[in-house]
Design a protein around this motif. Structure first.
Motif, PDB file in Angstrom:
ATOM      1  N   PHE A   1       1.079  -1.325   0.159  1.00  0.00           N
ATOM      2  CA  PHE A   1       0.005  -0.194   0.225  1.00  0.00           C
ATOM      3  C   PHE A   1       1.068   1.307   0.039  1.00  0.00           C
ATOM      4  O   PHE A   1       0.350   2.248  -0.601  1.00  0.00           O
ATOM      5  CB  PHE A   1      -0.880   0.058   1.227  1.00  0.00           C
ATOM      6  N   HIS A   2       2.023   1.300   0.565  1.00  0.00           N
ATOM      7  CA  HIS A   2       2.782   2.311   0.800  1.00  0.00           C
ATOM      8  C   HIS A   2       4.295   2.219   1.101  1.00  0.00           C
ATOM      9  O   HIS A   2       4.557   0.882   1.552  1.00  0.00           O
ATOM     10  CB  HIS A   2       2.189   3.076   2.160  1.00  0.00           C
ATOM     11  N   VAL A   3       4.956   3.170   0.983  1.00  0.00           N
ATOM     12  CA  VAL A   3       6.436   3.026   1.497  1.00  0.00           C
ATOM     13  C   VAL A   3       6.612   2.998   3.088  1.00  0.00           C
ATOM     14  O   VAL A   3       7.412   2.245   3.515  1.00  0.00           O
ATOM     15  CB  VAL A   3       7.219   4.083   0.900  1.00  0.00           C
ATOM     16  N   GLY A   4       5.831   3.700   3.744  1.00  0.00           N
ATOM     17  CA  GLY A   4       6.162   3.735   5.000  1.00  0.00           C
ATOM     18  C   GLY A   4       7.251   4.597   5.611  1.00  0.00           C
ATOM     19  O   GLY A   4       8.004   4.071   6.413  1.00  0.00           O
ATOM     20  N   ALA A   5       7.947   5.424   4.767  1.00  0.00           N
ATOM     21  CA  ALA A   5       8.989   6.343   4.759  1.00  0.00           C
ATOM     22  C   ALA A   5       9.160   6.765   6.065  1.00  0.00           C
ATOM     23  O   ALA A   5       8.265   7.725   6.302  1.00  0.00           O
ATOM     24  CB  ALA A   5       9.365   7.126   3.482  1.00  0.00           C
ATOM     25  N   THR A   6      10.084   6.887   6.995  1.00  0.00           N
ATOM     26  CA  THR A   6      10.305   7.407   8.140  1.00  0.00           C
ATOM     27  C   THR A   6      10.772   8.820   7.954  1.00  0.00           C
ATOM     28  O   THR A   6      11.603   8.938   7.263  1.00  0.00           O
ATOM     29  CB  THR A   6      11.192   6.483   9.113  1.00  0.00           C
ATOM     30  N   VAL A   7      10.184   9.881   8.604  1.00  0.00           N
ATOM     31  CA  VAL A   7      10.637  11.180   8.133  1.00  0.00           C
ATOM     32  C   VAL A   7      10.508  11.662   9.985  1.00  0.00           C
ATOM     33  O   VAL A   7       9.993  11.305  10.673  1.00  0.00           O
ATOM     34  CB  VAL A   7       9.665  11.936   7.539  1.00  0.00           C
ATOM     35  N   MET A   8      11.107  12.924  10.045  1.00  0.00           N
ATOM     36  CA  MET A   8      10.970  13.494  11.478  1.00  0.00           C
ATOM     37  C   MET A   8       9.907  14.682  11.278  1.00  0.00           C
ATOM     38  O   MET A   8       9.779  15.308  10.339  1.00  0.00           O
ATOM     39  CB  MET A   8      12.467  14.444  11.622  1.00  0.00           C
ATOM     40  N   TYR A   9       8.969  14.676  12.278  1.00  0.00           N
ATOM     41  CA  TYR A   9       7.947  15.782  12.361  1.00  0.00           C
ATOM     42  C   TYR A   9       8.447  16.642  13.502  1.00  0.00           C
ATOM     43  O   TYR A   9       8.721  16.275  14.704  1.00  0.00           O
ATOM     44  CB  TYR A   9       6.814  14.822  12.948  1.00  0.00           C
ATOM     45  N   TYR A  10       8.376  17.850  13.208  1.00  0.00           N
ATOM     46  CA  TYR A  10       8.737  19.162  14.173  1.00  0.00           C
ATOM     47  C   TYR A  10       7.423  20.005  14.296  1.00  0.00           C
ATOM     48  O   TYR A  10       6.788  20.396  13.588  1.00  0.00           O
ATOM     49  CB  TYR A  10       9.880  19.810  13.503  1.00  0.00           C
ATOM     50  N   ASN A  11       7.253  20.313  15.588  1.00  0.00           N
ATOM     51  CA  ASN A  11       6.275  21.270  15.909  1.00  0.00           C
ATOM     52  C   ASN A  11       6.751  22.700  15.834  1.00  0.00           C
ATOM     53  O   ASN A  11       7.266  23.300  16.592  1.00  0.00           O
ATOM     54  CB  ASN A  11       5.708  20.946  17.336  1.00  0.00           C
TER      55      ASN A  11
ATOM     56  N   LEU B   1      -0.268   5.951  20.552  1.00  0.00           N
ATOM     57  CA  LEU B   1      -1.364   5.491  21.347  1.00  0.00           C
ATOM     58  C   LEU B   1      -1.977   6.814  21.916  1.00  0.00           C
ATOM     59  O   LEU B   1      -1.381   7.823  21.816  1.00  0.00           O
ATOM     60  CB  LEU B   1      -0.850   4.554  22.431  1.00  0.00           C
ATOM     61  N   GLU B   2      -3.041   6.784  22.603  1.00  0.00           N
ATOM     62  CA  GLU B   2      -3.937   7.831  22.965  1.00  0.00           C
ATOM     63  C   GLU B   2      -3.194   8.770  24.057  1.00  0.00           C
ATOM     64  O   GLU B   2      -2.684  10.046  23.696  1.00  0.00           O
ATOM     65  CB  GLU B   2      -5.110   7.376  23.759  1.00  0.00           C
ATOM     66  N   ALA B   3      -2.317   8.249  24.929  1.00  0.00           N
ATOM     67  CA  ALA B   3      -1.215   8.848  25.674  1.00  0.00           C
ATOM     68  C   ALA B   3      -0.352   9.830  24.806  1.00  0.00           C
ATOM     69  O   ALA B   3       0.156  10.795  25.188  1.00  0.00           O
ATOM     70  CB  ALA B   3      -0.750   8.159  26.887  1.00  0.00           C
ATOM     71  N   GLY B   4       0.232   9.160  23.863  1.00  0.00           N
ATOM     72  CA  GLY B   4       1.270   9.627  22.778  1.00  0.00           C
ATOM     73  C   GLY B   4       0.549  10.896  22.237  1.00  0.00           C
ATOM     74  O   GLY B   4       1.315  12.015  22.104  1.00  0.00           O
ATOM     75  N   PHE B   5      -0.747  10.674  21.711  1.00  0.00           N
ATOM     76  CA  PHE B   5      -1.306  11.796  21.044  1.00  0.00           C
ATOM     77  C   PHE B   5      -1.609  12.988  21.856  1.00  0.00           C
ATOM     78  O   PHE B   5      -1.189  14.132  21.561  1.00  0.00           O
ATOM     79  CB  PHE B   5      -2.592  11.358  20.538  1.00  0.00           C
ATOM     80  N   GLN B   6      -1.878  12.778  23.225  1.00  0.00           N
ATOM     81  CA  GLN B   6      -2.150  13.831  23.940  1.00  0.00           C
ATOM     82  C   GLN B   6      -0.867  14.398  24.538  1.00  0.00           C
ATOM     83  O   GLN B   6      -0.882  15.860  24.827  1.00  0.00           O
ATOM     84  CB  GLN B   6      -2.757  13.395  25.375  1.00  0.00           C
ATOM     85  N   ASN B   7       0.365  13.843  24.741  1.00  0.00           N
ATOM     86  CA  ASN B   7       1.488  14.306  25.002  1.00  0.00           C
ATOM     87  C   ASN B   7       1.978  15.471  23.965  1.00  0.00           C
ATOM     88  O   ASN B   7       2.453  16.299  24.226  1.00  0.00           O
ATOM     89  CB  ASN B   7       2.491  13.213  25.045  1.00  0.00           C
ATOM     90  N   ILE B   8       1.652  15.007  22.526  1.00  0.00           N
ATOM     91  CA  ILE B   8       1.907  15.791  21.587  1.00  0.00           C
ATOM     92  C   ILE B   8       1.056  17.035  21.480  1.00  0.00           C
ATOM     93  O   ILE B   8       1.164  18.198  21.481  1.00  0.00           O
ATOM     94  CB  ILE B   8       1.658  15.052  19.908  1.00  0.00           C
TER      95      ILE B   8
END
Length: 484
Positions: free
Chosen positions: A190-200, A304-311
């Motif tokens: 379905f996809h590459v699933g390429a890992t990237v860095m997300y920055y706020n 996970l939910e706790a990870g989303f909330q942390n972000i």
């Protein structure tokens, strides 16, 4: 014998489901309802429950589907297709309509059945082993793929001929994820699933940093120094630059890809988790924890939910994750729209690979298919053609494997696309930047053992309990050696 077979299958399913996120319900490769999501791996005691009636029903393949739909030309060749995500089947149904419109001389009709994750994979494996009752086509989550490809061309139909019109522009490392020991390709990705860095970027700007500062990060040394500056600028307890995972191995896969190492040893083996790349990453993460640059991810990882909330709380402002994590933002963190910037991952040494493909679903054609060649041609059209890849991006939000689409300005810079509109920059601009640096870690028979040990024992020992990296990895290797 029936009970013994079922026990083996359930254990394999439980362990293999740990691969993508070590037990996370949301940790395969995209979020429900927008894309892929598996069930949470069952608890050990649940997997071991001796319920004779339930075991006999599963062993006989008596599994209740969650949804059944039929799409296509009733006068065409009829096929059966199974998946564990209803949205996948919706996607395939739309591609059936496109196929029939473009191939009036080869019409098809497909009945799509959606089963629960573990039930579907167990049912598929049993039908392949029995040589009967398998579907024509079936989705297989990457963590389950080693079980299914074990039968190679006795169970599965090679896709190489059907994929040949698209191979020149497909990401080879992702195609090879779904190859068998014989070198043939048995799964369509379905996809590459390429890992990237997300920055706020919004939070970083509040602390006095700019996008140019982020773009200047090339190595992990740069990343560490930037993190130290950010923590000093914020000066607030509970705020970190990043988080490290005890319940996922993404960081380690990235490190291995950068050095061209693979702890599985591939099809030939042996597995070796005591790699320099793994040690470098873990020792660096320990230093981050000690210096306050990083925290341990709540609940083990950001997916996970706790990870989303942390972000959402801006407790961390950067982390590496596959491109499919974009749908996590749109589904679970919509208020973050306009805050986040996507960039290539740092490397230990300039010139190394700076990404790795993670997660995924490889769709297979079984040897029991009514018309194997037709099924393969449709499957590769649906998942590799420009028509299919455009629908994939617009409907599922995946970083597609056919790089021909990566340069279609009308698609990749379409501001009406929810993913293009969500982030500060265009995702496919980043993909084009890292195109030649996307590495691969094998998913083979020993993979579940490695991931189970890492996520349940070793990472906790190192990152939570302070066990020296070399000592913890040596203990892990002893455990893995027992399974080789």
């Amino acid at each position: 014998m029936k009970k013994k077979l079922l026990s083996v299958l359930l254990s394999a399913a439980m362990v293999a489901s740990l691969l993508a996120g070590c037990g996370s319900a949301a940790s395969t490769d995209a979020a429900a309802p927008a894309a892929e999501a598996t069930e949470e791996a069952p608890a050990d005691d649940a997997a071991a429950t001796d319920d004779a009636a339930a075991e006999d029903a599963a062993a006989e393949g008596e599994v209740e589907p969650e949804a059944v739909t039929t799409v296509g030309d009733a006068n065409g060749t009829h096929m059966e297709m199974w998946s564990f995500v209803e949205l996948h089947n919706t996607y395939y149904g739309k591609m059936v309509e496109k196929w029939n419109a473009e191939n009036p001389d080869r019409p098809i009709e497909i009945t799509f059945t959606t089963y629960p994750y573990a039930d579907m994979h167990n049912k598929l494996l049993m039908s392949l082993q029995a040589g009967t009752d398998a579907p024509d086509l079936c989705d297989v989550e990457v963590g389950q793929f080693p079980n299914v490809v074990a039968g190679v061309d006795q169970w599965l139909y090679p896709l190489d001929d059907a994929a040949s019109p698209y191979m020149a522009t497909m990401v080879q490392s992702r195609m090879d994820t779904y190859a068998g020991a014989d070198g043939n390709h048995y799964g369509a990705p379905f996809h590459v699933g390429a890992t990237v860095m997300y920055y706020n970027m919004a939070a970083l700007e509040e602390a006095g940093f700019t996008q140019a500062d982020v773009d200047a990060i090339k190595t992990w040394d740069d990343y560490t120094k930037f993190g130290e500056k950010y923590i000093a600028a914020v000066g607030q307890d509970g705020k970190y630059f990043t988080s490290v995972d005890t319940g996922g191995t993404d960081w380690l896969w990235l490190a291995m890809a950068e050095y061209g190492e693979d702890w599985t040893g591939g099809f030939e083996g042996p597995a070796n988790v005591q790699l320099d790349s793994v040690k470098k990453m873990l020792n660096m993460q320990v230093e981050w924890l000690n210096s306050g640059v990083a925290q341990v991810s709540p609940d083990g990882h950001v997916d996970l939910e706790a990870g989303f909330q942390n972000i959402l709380d801006h407790n961390i402002v950067s982390f590496p994750k596959a491109m499919w994590y974009m749908s996590r933002f749109t589904n679970y963190m919509p208020e973050e729209k306009g805050n986040w910037y996507i960039a290539p991952c740092p490397v230990f040494e300039e010139g190394q690979n700076n990404s790795v493909g993670i997660g995924g679903t490889g769709t297979v054609v079984t040897q029991q298919a009514t018309d194997k060649e037709l099924a393969a041609d449709f499957l590769c059209y649906a998942k590799m053609s420009m028509e299919g890849e455009q629908m994939n991006w617009e409907m599922l939000g995946f970083d597609v494997c056919n790089t021909e689409m990566w340069t279609d300005e009308a698609i990749i810079h379409d501001d009406s696309n929810q993913y293009n509109a969500f982030f500060r920059n265009y995702p496919y601009d980043v993909l084009n930047e890292i195109k030649d640096g996307i590495g691969k870690i094998s998913v083979v028979a020993i993979s579940p053992t490695i991931n189970e040990d890492m996520c349940n024992v070793t990472l906790n020992a190192i990152l939570e309990n302070g066990t020296p990296v070399d000592e913890a990895l040596a203990t892990s290797q002893e455990t893995i050696d027992l399974e080789q």
